[in-house]
Design an enzyme around this catalytic site. Structure first.
Site: not given
Ligand code: PAF
Length: 283
Positions: A32-34, A37, A61, A150
């Site tokens: 679900n890259l934005h 990423h 996780q 981060l």
């Protein structure tokens, strides 16, 4: 871009590159890259010759009541974005490849101290799942460098500690958070927000900015935290936690600390959002 699902195929390609003297950069993701990423891939290109990305929604996780089933999966779209960013290989293992014996019988990695509070407290077992899968992925890819956003500040500290504690020959490169023009930190979980909630959610980063200004002149951290939590709640979210911490150990900040990080998590509609801001005080 080559897409490979098996460890053998990936190792073969990486060993060919190693024989040519090429260095490897790695960007692990859950898809679900934005733009956040993609900034990791761009950063990795600055430090390595070949870039490996992975997409694996890691069941270890996620807690029992969390969103693994509804976690957005957008593989075709993600591939297009990775191709546009000149990724060399995409690794897309299944849970059976990563955890062939099942989660119960899997050896795990647990990083003490930095994993304990904040998201570690709100999401028991979460960082064990993160450090275990990242350790496995590091062993599979054996990269020279790996980039992490981060936005997940505590995750970066957990992985940095794992690499140091286990003497892994990998340089961890933390990459600044990408934000919408509203200040909202980019996250796959923003997809759960309605338009109204998206506008409410901007109050999380606004509160962090307010608090970052306040800590410069006011050392009564507990009173400031209370006020910050009240601001978040008054805006229509529900504060999970907000803390002022030492930037590396993540221990509660003292009045003498100069490198601080403000860490926060809040519920907004169906989403649990996290954000943070580093603050450097004058020596
Ligand atoms: O940040 C993430 O997307 C995940 O926690 C990671 C590092 C890919 C491990 O599953």
């Amino acid at each position: 871009m080559q897409t490979v699902a098996t460890i053998e195929q990936l190792r073969q390609q990486i060993s060919d590159w190693r024989q040519q003297g090429l260095t490897i950069g790695f960007v692990p993701t859950m898809g679900n890259l934005h733009a956040g990423h993609i900034s990791l891939i761009e950063e990795a290109h600055k430090h390595a010759d070949k870039i490996v990305a992975s997409i694996f929604v890691n069941p270890m996780q996620f807690g029992a009541n969390e969103d693994i089933d509804s976690y957005p999966r957008t593989m075709d779209d993600d591939k297009q974005k990775l191709i546009a960013a000149n990724t060399d290989i995409l690794f897309t293992p299944t849970p059976e490849i990563i955890y062939p014996k099942g989660l119960e019988n899997q050896t795990y990695v647990e990083v003490p101290d930095v994993s304990d509070g904040y998201c570690g407290e709100s999401r028991p077992g979460h960082f064990r799942g993160v450090s275990t899968v990242v350790c496995k992925l590091f062993n599979i890819v054996q990269p020279d460098i790996a980039c992490f956003g981060l936005k997940d500040y505590q995750q970066v500290q957990v992985i940095q500690s794992m690499v140091e504690d286990l003497s892994m020959p990998i340089t961890i490169i933390p990459v600044p958070t990408m934000r919408e023009s509203s200040g909202l930190a980019m996250s796959s979980r923003n997809n759960y927000l309605t338009a109204d909630e998206k506008s409410i959610a901007t109050n999380l980063s606004k509160t962090l900015l307010w608090l970052a200004e306040e800590v410069k002149s006011n050392k009564n951290f507990s009173a400031l935290i209370e006020q910050a939590a009240a601001k978040i709640d008054a805006s229509g979210m529900k504060t999970d936690y907000i803390h002022i911490s030492h930037a590396r150990t993540l221990n509660p900040a003292t009045a003498e600390d100069k490198k601080l990080v403000i860490l926060a998590a809040a519920h907004c509609g169906k989403a649990r959002l996290i954000d943070n801001l580093q603050v450097e005080l004058d020596a």
